[in-house]
Design an enzyme around this catalytic site. Sequence first.
Site, short mmCIF file in Angstrom:
data_model
loop_
_atom_site.label_atom_id
_atom_site.label_comp_id
_atom_site.label_asym_id
_atom_site.label_seq_id
_atom_site.Cartn_x
_atom_site.Cartn_y
_atom_site.Cartn_z
N ASN A 11 92.58 -46.82 41.89
CA ASN A 11 92.65 -47.06 43.36
C ASN A 11 92.07 -45.61 43.94
OD1 ASN A 11 93.25 -46.91 46.24
ND2 ASN A 11 95.45 -46.60 46.12
N TRP A 12 90.85 -45.66 44.15
CA TRP A 12 90.02 -44.70 44.62
C TRP A 12 90.28 -44.11 46.17
CZ3 TRP A 12 83.99 -45.92 43.27
CH2 TRP A 12 83.98 -45.71 41.88
N LYS A 13 91.06 -44.80 46.71
CA LYS A 13 91.37 -44.40 48.25
C LYS A 13 90.14 -43.99 49.20
CE LYS A 13 95.93 -42.85 46.32
NZ LYS A 13 97.20 -42.34 46.57
N HIS A 96 99.95 -51.00 50.38
CA HIS A 96 100.00 -49.71 49.76
C HIS A 96 100.80 -48.88 50.46
CE1 HIS A 96 98.94 -45.92 48.41
NE2 HIS A 96 98.56 -46.29 47.20
N GLU A 98 100.53 -45.91 51.62
CA GLU A 98 99.99 -45.31 52.80
C GLU A 98 99.63 -46.14 53.96
OE1 GLU A 98 96.82 -43.72 50.16
OE2 GLU A 98 98.26 -42.52 49.23
N GLU A 167 105.51 -48.89 43.36
CA GLU A 167 105.10 -47.42 43.44
C GLU A 167 106.18 -46.79 44.16
OE1 GLU A 167 100.59 -47.07 43.00
OE2 GLU A 167 101.01 -47.32 45.01
N GLY A 173 100.89 -39.28 44.37
CA GLY A 173 100.13 -38.08 44.47
C GLY A 173 100.75 -36.94 44.50
N SER A 211 101.56 -41.09 40.27
CA SER A 211 101.18 -39.91 39.20
C SER A 211 101.02 -40.34 37.87
CB SER A 211 102.15 -38.71 39.56
OG SER A 211 101.98 -38.44 41.05
N GLY A 232 96.03 -43.52 41.10
CA GLY A 232 95.24 -42.78 42.09
C GLY A 232 94.22 -41.86 41.59
C1 PEP Z 1 98.41 -44.82 44.46
O1 PEP Z 1 97.98 -44.33 45.29
O2 PEP Z 1 98.46 -45.85 44.19
C2 PEP Z 1 98.91 -43.84 43.30
C3 PEP Z 1 99.60 -44.26 42.27
O3 PEP Z 1 98.35 -42.50 43.39
P1 PEP Z 1 98.41 -41.23 42.21
O4 PEP Z 1 98.27 -41.66 41.04
O5 PEP Z 1 97.55 -40.34 42.77
O6 PEP Z 1 99.89 -40.98 42.51
#
Ligand code: PEP
Length: 250
Positions: A11-13, A96, A98, A167, A173, A211, A232
């Site tokens: 997931n590049w966001k 998601h 976010e 998640e 993050g 993470s 992410g």
């Molecule tokens: C995500 O945003 O889906 C995610 C898992 O981010 P990260 O790996 O940076 O925690």
Amino acid sequence: MTMRSKLMLGNWKMNGSLADNASLVSELLAGMAGVHCHAAVCVPTAYLAQLQNLLAGSALELGAQDVSAHESGPFTGEVSAKMLQDFAVRYCIVGHSERRRYHAESDALVATKAQRALAAGITPVVCVGESLAEREAGQTERVVKRQLAAVIHANGHCISEIVVAYEPVWAIGTGLTATPEQAQQVHAVLRAQLQAATAHADRVSILYGGSMSAATSADLLAQPDVDGGLIGAAALKASDFLALLETASR
Ligand code: PEP
């Protein structure tokens, strides 16, 4: 034993540029020889055309990060499932944390988005997960079941076509990864919920996200109901993402 092969989604966001994307993808494609899992990158809408070109004929598939709950019409700024289809998008993240948090997306809205994706032949990656306060209050199972129930309710027998991503919000993050036991416990709850809704629950990939890194991925991916990862930060660096894809290929 189930027959699900691992699925790893980056997931590049809201990151990237034409130049950065081109170099990231060329490094990724150069390193895919030992990768046998399913893999995709979910990129910003603005770069779908670029990525469709860059990924053509490769083993790396294309994903989007969101989709409109509407089919078409006066919804300024939104992007429909049919538009995603034009770029051969295979996966679309919906719900998601976010988006739930910064755009007040409700369970019902997320369920409709999943429905739009499915109708366009795109696999929705439905994100569920509890906040730290919810975990501490012992509400983890209740929260994720409520979030998934809305999607099951709206999608009926098509539910076996979705991907679920667990998640925990406190793990995204933050560098705090759920333990393999914590992840498996929730994944088993989600699997049981899917089993009550469809005879094909074994086909549904349930990904862990939060993470995930090369260091933490092997033990997570070894859990019986952890079928892959949603990644992410580590998806933005070719060597990190490739290390994860290699772990998932074992
Ligand atoms: C995500 O945003 O889906 C995610 C898992 O981010 P990260 O790996 O940076 O925690």
